[in-house]
Design a protein around this motif. Structure first.
Motif, PDB file in Angstrom:
ATOM      1  N   ASP A  85       0.457  -7.690 -14.858  1.00 22.05           N
ATOM      2  CA  ASP A  85      -0.821  -7.901 -14.228  1.00 22.05           C
ATOM      3  C   ASP A  85      -1.174  -6.702 -13.411  1.00 22.05           C
ATOM      4  OD1 ASP A  85       0.725  -7.479 -11.688  1.00 22.05           O
ATOM      5  OD2 ASP A  85       1.643  -9.612 -11.842  1.00 22.05           O
ATOM      6  N   ASN A  86      -2.306  -6.988 -12.611  1.00 15.76           N
ATOM      7  CA  ASN A  86      -2.746  -5.487 -12.036  1.00 15.76           C
ATOM      8  C   ASN A  86      -2.827  -5.517 -10.785  1.00 15.76           C
ATOM      9  OD1 ASN A  86      -4.117  -4.685 -14.566  1.00 15.76           O
ATOM     10  ND2 ASN A  86      -5.613  -6.283 -14.213  1.00 15.76           N
ATOM     11  N   ARG A  87      -1.760  -6.030 -10.126  1.00 13.17           N
ATOM     12  CA  ARG A  87      -1.486  -6.402  -8.671  1.00 13.17           C
ATOM     13  C   ARG A  87      -0.896  -4.919  -8.106  1.00 13.17           C
ATOM     14  NH1 ARG A  87       0.129 -12.414  -7.114  1.00 13.17           N
ATOM     15  NH2 ARG A  87      -1.360 -13.413  -8.108  1.00 13.17           N
ATOM     16  N   LEU A  88      -1.369  -4.269  -7.267  1.00 11.21           N
ATOM     17  CA  LEU A  88      -0.938  -3.169  -6.698  1.00 11.21           C
ATOM     18  C   LEU A  88       0.349  -3.411  -5.668  1.00 11.21           C
ATOM     19  CD1 LEU A  88      -4.215  -1.402  -5.654  1.00 11.21           C
ATOM     20  CD2 LEU A  88      -2.822  -0.851  -7.526  1.00 11.21           C
ATOM     21  N   ILE A  89       0.166  -4.774  -5.104  1.00 14.41           N
ATOM     22  CA  ILE A  89       1.457  -5.243  -4.084  1.00 14.41           C
ATOM     23  C   ILE A  89       1.928  -6.444  -5.073  1.00 14.41           C
ATOM     24  CG2 ILE A  89       2.174  -5.928  -2.129  1.00 14.41           C
ATOM     25  CD1 ILE A  89      -0.090  -4.606  -0.770  1.00 14.41           C
ATOM     26  N   LYS A  90       3.182  -6.177  -5.619  1.00 16.63           N
ATOM     27  CA  LYS A  90       3.445  -7.416  -6.628  1.00 16.63           C
ATOM     28  C   LYS A  90       3.680  -8.836  -5.906  1.00 16.63           C
ATOM     29  CE  LYS A  90       3.158  -4.839 -10.265  1.00 16.63           C
ATOM     30  NZ  LYS A  90       2.097  -5.028 -11.113  1.00 16.63           N
ATOM     31  N   PRO A  91       4.536  -8.946  -4.655  1.00 18.51           N
ATOM     32  CA  PRO A  91       4.818 -10.093  -4.060  1.00 18.51           C
ATOM     33  C   PRO A  91       3.435 -11.102  -3.525  1.00 18.51           C
ATOM     34  CG  PRO A  91       6.207  -8.636  -3.123  1.00 18.51           C
ATOM     35  CD  PRO A  91       5.196  -7.708  -3.925  1.00 18.51           C
ATOM     36  N   ASP A  92       3.711 -12.240  -3.401  1.00 19.44           N
ATOM     37  CA  ASP A  92       2.487 -13.089  -3.067  1.00 19.44           C
ATOM     38  C   ASP A  92       2.235 -12.919  -1.572  1.00 19.44           C
ATOM     39  OD1 ASP A  92       1.974 -13.793  -5.707  1.00 19.44           O
ATOM     40  OD2 ASP A  92       3.258 -15.472  -5.687  1.00 19.44           O
ATOM     41  N   ASN A  93       3.150 -12.820  -0.777  1.00 17.45           N
ATOM     42  CA  ASN A  93       3.194 -12.959   0.523  1.00 17.45           C
ATOM     43  C   ASN A  93       3.442 -11.745   1.466  1.00 17.45           C
ATOM     44  OD1 ASN A  93       3.124 -16.198   0.744  1.00 17.45           O
ATOM     45  ND2 ASN A  93       4.647 -15.460  -0.819  1.00 17.45           N
ATOM     46  N   TYR A 144       1.935   6.372  -0.449  1.00 22.36           N
ATOM     47  CA  TYR A 144       2.558   5.033  -0.802  1.00 22.36           C
ATOM     48  C   TYR A 144       1.747   4.107   0.459  1.00 22.36           C
ATOM     49  CZ  TYR A 144       6.187   8.000  -2.641  1.00 22.36           C
ATOM     50  OH  TYR A 144       6.814   9.053  -3.404  1.00 22.36           O
ATOM     51  N   SER A 145       0.363   4.151   0.295  1.00 21.32           N
ATOM     52  CA  SER A 145      -0.541   3.531   1.238  1.00 21.32           C
ATOM     53  C   SER A 145      -1.385   2.579   0.591  1.00 21.32           C
ATOM     54  CB  SER A 145      -1.145   4.208   2.088  1.00 21.32           C
ATOM     55  OG  SER A 145      -0.242   5.046   3.197  1.00 21.32           O
ATOM     56  N   TYR A 146      -1.681   1.523   1.234  1.00 20.98           N
ATOM     57  CA  TYR A 146      -3.071   0.759   0.664  1.00 20.98           C
ATOM     58  C   TYR A 146      -3.946   0.551   1.614  1.00 20.98           C
ATOM     59  CZ  TYR A 146       0.916  -0.068  -2.425  1.00 20.98           C
ATOM     60  OH  TYR A 146       2.015  -0.103  -3.499  1.00 20.98           O
ATOM     61  N   PHE A 147      -5.241   0.415   1.174  1.00 22.39           N
ATOM     62  CA  PHE A 147      -6.495   0.004   2.043  1.00 22.39           C
ATOM     63  C   PHE A 147      -6.895  -1.439   1.658  1.00 22.39           C
ATOM     64  CE2 PHE A 147      -7.850   4.527   2.550  1.00 22.39           C
ATOM     65  CZ  PHE A 147      -7.021   4.977   3.515  1.00 22.39           C
ATOM     66  N   GLN A 148      -7.091  -2.275   2.648  1.00 25.75           N
ATOM     67  CA  GLN A 148      -7.475  -3.771   2.327  1.00 25.75           C
ATOM     68  C   GLN A 148      -8.829  -4.192   3.261  1.00 25.75           C
ATOM     69  OE1 GLN A 148      -3.809  -5.743   3.388  1.00 25.75           O
ATOM     70  NE2 GLN A 148      -3.611  -6.074   1.275  1.00 25.75           N
ATOM     71  N   THR A 173      -7.726  -3.226   6.806  1.00 29.80           N
ATOM     72  CA  THR A 173      -6.121  -3.103   6.838  1.00 29.80           C
ATOM     73  C   THR A 173      -5.606  -2.075   6.204  1.00 29.80           C
ATOM     74  OG1 THR A 173      -5.942  -5.572   7.704  1.00 29.80           O
ATOM     75  CG2 THR A 173      -4.081  -4.235   7.022  1.00 29.80           C
ATOM     76  N   ILE A 174      -4.723  -1.234   7.155  1.00 33.91           N
ATOM     77  CA  ILE A 174      -4.081  -0.266   6.528  1.00 33.91           C
ATOM     78  C   ILE A 174      -2.531  -0.516   6.429  1.00 33.91           C
ATOM     79  CG2 ILE A 174      -3.537   2.369   6.357  1.00 33.91           C
ATOM     80  CD1 ILE A 174      -6.163   2.838   8.168  1.00 33.91           C
ATOM     81  N   LEU A 175      -2.082  -0.306   5.190  1.00 33.46           N
ATOM     82  CA  LEU A 175      -0.639  -0.537   4.923  1.00 33.46           C
ATOM     83  C   LEU A 175       0.134   0.757   4.576  1.00 33.46           C
ATOM     84  CD1 LEU A 175      -0.500  -4.059   3.179  1.00 33.46           C
ATOM     85  CD2 LEU A 175       0.038  -3.714   5.382  1.00 33.46           C
ATOM     86  N   ARG A 176       1.205   1.247   5.181  1.00 30.29           N
ATOM     87  CA  ARG A 176       1.852   2.234   4.795  1.00 30.29           C
ATOM     88  C   ARG A 176       3.376   1.900   4.646  1.00 30.29           C
ATOM     89  NH1 ARG A 176       4.925   6.217   3.781  1.00 30.29           N
ATOM     90  NH2 ARG A 176       4.675   8.279   4.323  1.00 30.29           N
ATOM     91  N   ARG A 177       3.823   1.802   3.194  1.00 31.65           N
ATOM     92  CA  ARG A 177       5.164   1.536   3.193  1.00 31.65           C
ATOM     93  C   ARG A 177       6.061   2.540   3.673  1.00 31.65           C
ATOM     94  NH1 ARG A 177       6.594  -1.870  -0.620  1.00 31.65           N
ATOM     95  NH2 ARG A 177       4.760  -1.990  -1.908  1.00 31.65           N
ATOM     96  N   LEU A 178       7.165   1.633   4.377  1.00 27.06           N
ATOM     97  CA  LEU A 178       8.284   2.568   5.024  1.00 27.06           C
ATOM     98  C   LEU A 178       9.400   2.708   3.884  1.00 27.06           C
ATOM     99  CD1 LEU A 178       8.148   1.102   8.332  1.00 27.06           C
ATOM    100  CD2 LEU A 178       7.194   3.651   7.683  1.00 27.06           C
ATOM    101  N   VAL A 179       9.963   1.679   3.487  1.00 24.51           N
ATOM    102  CA  VAL A 179      11.040   1.349   2.583  1.00 24.51           C
ATOM    103  C   VAL A 179      10.554   0.237   1.569  1.00 24.51           C
ATOM    104  CG1 VAL A 179      12.675   2.158   4.073  1.00 24.51           C
ATOM    105  CG2 VAL A 179      12.265  -0.282   4.249  1.00 24.51           C
TER     106      VAL A 179
END
Length: 333
Positions: free
Chosen positions: A169-177, A257-261, A305-311
């Motif tokens: 699939d084309n999901r940048l963030i794989k999990p649903d929640n 390792y960040s995402y903009f929403q 919303t800005i998400l920055r991955r830590l681990v």
């Protein structure tokens, strides 16, 4: 040579021939036994409990206690209808974690789901394909090494592209929640503060949110925030402000390792101030009522919303929009 001596010689010859014949027969039977066993393999049945979203990791039962770490297994339907090849990577009580190495039939693969029973064969599976033309393998199975639980999530140990193309699939963030908790500041102009001269008062707002990805990179999120305003709108009065926000978001990849929403949504405030509009002059009471009514507004909001991955699984999260400015932590699952 006497007659008795001739008889003794003949008896010795017959006994020797009989012993040799007996041992030869036993040896032939011993050699043939493994071949006969190889043609009569037996399967056992286990149940699929969990299917990972990547489709590469399964949790199945081990009620027969026949699966051990490092075992190569073949999943089949109806004793001979091969589905997939896997290796056992993790044992826990009566459950095992397996990693899919190869898919033999996408048609049968699509039938797999939670709580379905499958037949399991251990070891070599070449005898299942005697009537099929041999296929070139990308890598030998004995080159796959399962050293620990982390190998379940190592894509390098996956053999073949069939599964990747099937579950792609084309999901940048794989999990649903994604659930999050955040802290921000709520500011309001209070005309009754500072002895009636008015001032902007700022209070802490704590919030929690839950976002669900219902399509590739498209999320719907619900947020609840709570702000306690002490000595507001005046004197020793207490006011509690509840903040409800519904948003629709879309995810874009960002560096580091960040995402903009970016999002659009609707915000609604609920105000509880039991003593507002009481205990003062008519003018003061009217101003308090006006302030409380102004706080209980509803509006369309936009922001990002800005998400920055830590681990793996954890983010630092910030909301920057017309509804609020806050920062907090989020976890995906």
């Amino acid at each position: 040579m006497t007659t008795n001596r001739i008889k003794h010689i003949l008896i010795i010859i017959f006994v020797a021939l009989g012993l040799n014949n007996s041992y030869s027969q036993d040896l032939v039977e011993d050699i043939a036994a493994p071949v006969e066993l190889a043609e009569n393999r037996e399967s056992f049945t286990e149940t699929i409990r969990i299917i990972g979203r990547s489709k590469k990791v399964f949790i199945i039962t081990n009620t027969n206690q026949m699966l051990f770490k490092g075992d190569f297994i073949t999943m089949v339907f109806n004793e001979r209808d091969t589905i997939a090849r896997a290796v056992v990577a993790k044992l826990h009580n009566e459950l095992v974690g397996i990693k899919i190495l190869r898919i033999y039939s996408l048609k049968r693969w699509k039938k797999l789901r939670k709580n379905i029973d499958v037949n399991i064969y251990k070891g070599d599976d070449s005898w299942l394909f005697k009537k099929e033309a041999p296929k070139k393998k990308e890598a030998a199975e004995d080159e796959v090494r399962i050293k620990g639980e982390e190998d379940l999530y190592d894509d390098d140990t996956f053999i073949g592209d069939d599964l990747d193309s099937f579950g792609k699939d084309n999901r940048l963030i794989k999990p649903d929640n994604i659930v999050s908790a955040a802290w921000g500041r709520y500011s309001i102009e209070n005309t009754l503060a500072n002895d009636g001269d008015g001032e902007t008062q700022v209070f802490n707002e704590f919030s929690g949110a839950w976002a669900y990805q219902f399509a590739d990179n498209i999320w719907v999120e619900g947020l609840f925030g709570r702000t306690q305003l002490s000595n507001f709108p005046s004197g020793n009065k207490e006011t509690v402000l509840s903040d409800f926000v519904a948003r629709v978001k879309y995810t874009f990849q960002a560096p580091l390792y960040s995402y903009f929403q970016p999002y659009i949504g609707f915000q609604m405030y609920s105000v509880s101030s039991p003593n507002a509009g009481e205990g003062g002059t008519d003018t003061e009471n009217a101003k308090e009522d006006a302030i409380i009514q102004e706080m209980g507004k509803s509006q369309i909001v936009v922001g990002v919303t800005i998400l920055r991955r830590l681990v793996p699984g954890w983010f630092v999260k910030a909301d920057l929009g017309s509804d609020m400015f806050n920062v907090g932590f989020a976890i995906e699952f």
